[in-house]
Scaffold this active site. Sequence first.
Site, short mmCIF file in Angstrom:
data_model
loop_
_atom_site.label_atom_id
_atom_site.label_comp_id
_atom_site.label_asym_id
_atom_site.label_seq_id
_atom_site.Cartn_x
_atom_site.Cartn_y
_atom_site.Cartn_z
N LYS A 32 0.83 -1.21 0.00
CA LYS A 32 0.00 0.00 0.00
C LYS A 32 0.87 1.26 0.00
CE LYS A 32 -4.42 -1.52 1.95
NZ LYS A 32 -5.42 -1.26 2.99
N LYS B 195 -7.61 -11.27 -7.87
CA LYS B 195 -8.79 -11.32 -7.01
C LYS B 195 -9.76 -10.19 -7.32
CE LYS B 195 -9.25 -9.98 -2.54
NZ LYS B 195 -9.08 -9.87 -1.07
N LYS C 172 -12.95 -4.74 -4.18
CA LYS C 172 -13.82 -3.56 -4.12
C LYS C 172 -13.03 -2.27 -4.32
CE LYS C 172 -14.35 -3.72 0.97
NZ LYS C 172 -13.04 -3.28 1.44
#
Length: 339
Positions: free
Chosen positions: A116, A200, A203
């Site tokens: 991140k 994957k 969202k």
Amino acid sequence: MTDSKRKRVLSGIQPSGNLTIGNYIGAIRQWVQYQDQFDAYYCVVDLHAITVDYDQTALAAKTREVAALYIACGLDPHRNVIFVQSHLTEHAELAWLLTCNTPLGWLQRMTQFKDKAAKQEEGSVSAGLLTYPILMAADILLYHAEVVPVGEDQKQHLEFTRDLAQRFNHRFGQEVFTIPEPMIPLAGARVMGLDNPTAKMSKSETSQYHAVYLLDEPDMARKKIMRAVTDSGREIRFSDDPERAGVNNLLNIYQALTGQSREAIEAHFATARGYGDLKKEVAEIVIETLRPIQERYRELTSDMGELDNLLRQNADKARAVAQPTLQAVREAMGLLKKS
Ligand code: AMP
Ligand code: TRP
């Protein structure tokens, strides 16, 4: 079974992005199955969602949306404790106490932090992104959760939580915390991106045809599935071949939502004319699955006052468990008692 005999389970989802059929198949649907078996706590982890750039004008609405979707997907708010993380001050408070017991190196080697941080602009990585796993540990340890259902990507954070709890118990010479066990769903519960079936479904991925959202209108859900990436073949079979990941993903979704065996599904599609037939049927089953969820969601959100009431009552239930744990931690650490 009385509540004290049931194992306690806790999990949470961040109110970032739109919940997808991946969240449903891989997480929430499982939680619904646990409700008779476990003493369950599910939070909307809004304090985690603010560790990266986010839209402060949308956060509150997103937080309500995720909470309402938990309920709309079948989690009974009277049998499960469904609450918003920031509605309890105990989470942030325990996180601080744990922060002072966390070796910096443990945080720096978390792969999610490294991933991140690499995606954020230079200079904009918050300290919260680094200490994120401590807040997650606080979420879990406050409730003495024994079982924590999470995806594979959160396994390292669970290990971190266990290590931290053990270290704390050892340092202060008491069994203040319960050591939690992760519960990772089977590989079949993993839904891949429709536009990129080797990654994957997420969202936080914003490309238009990547994911079916739980609140997508039927036409939109159908359109996304009809556009799903497949391959140039026509055989409709489950397969581990990365070249055929798209068809395999559609079959997995179909299997997850119909509950049929692989053999029955392959036999069913043996006479199909091509992938278009498969996509049409997957679209129909997805739409049928979402229909009652969306109806219940609309009902719940037609009375926000009632929803907020439910969340407040559930936060009170959560606090009744969290407060004594925090008290025990304060005492173990030697802080002066509040008079
Ligand atoms: P996330 O959306 O990554 O915050 O994940 C919230 C929960 O949903 C976690 O328990 C994940 O394991 C689960 N989840 C998210 N995406 C998927 C997916 N594509 N397939 C299966 N489970 C998922
Ligand atoms: N970090 C988790 C995720 O991104 C969300 C989370 C926060 C969580 N606190 C938790 C999951 C406690 C399980 C238990 O998926």
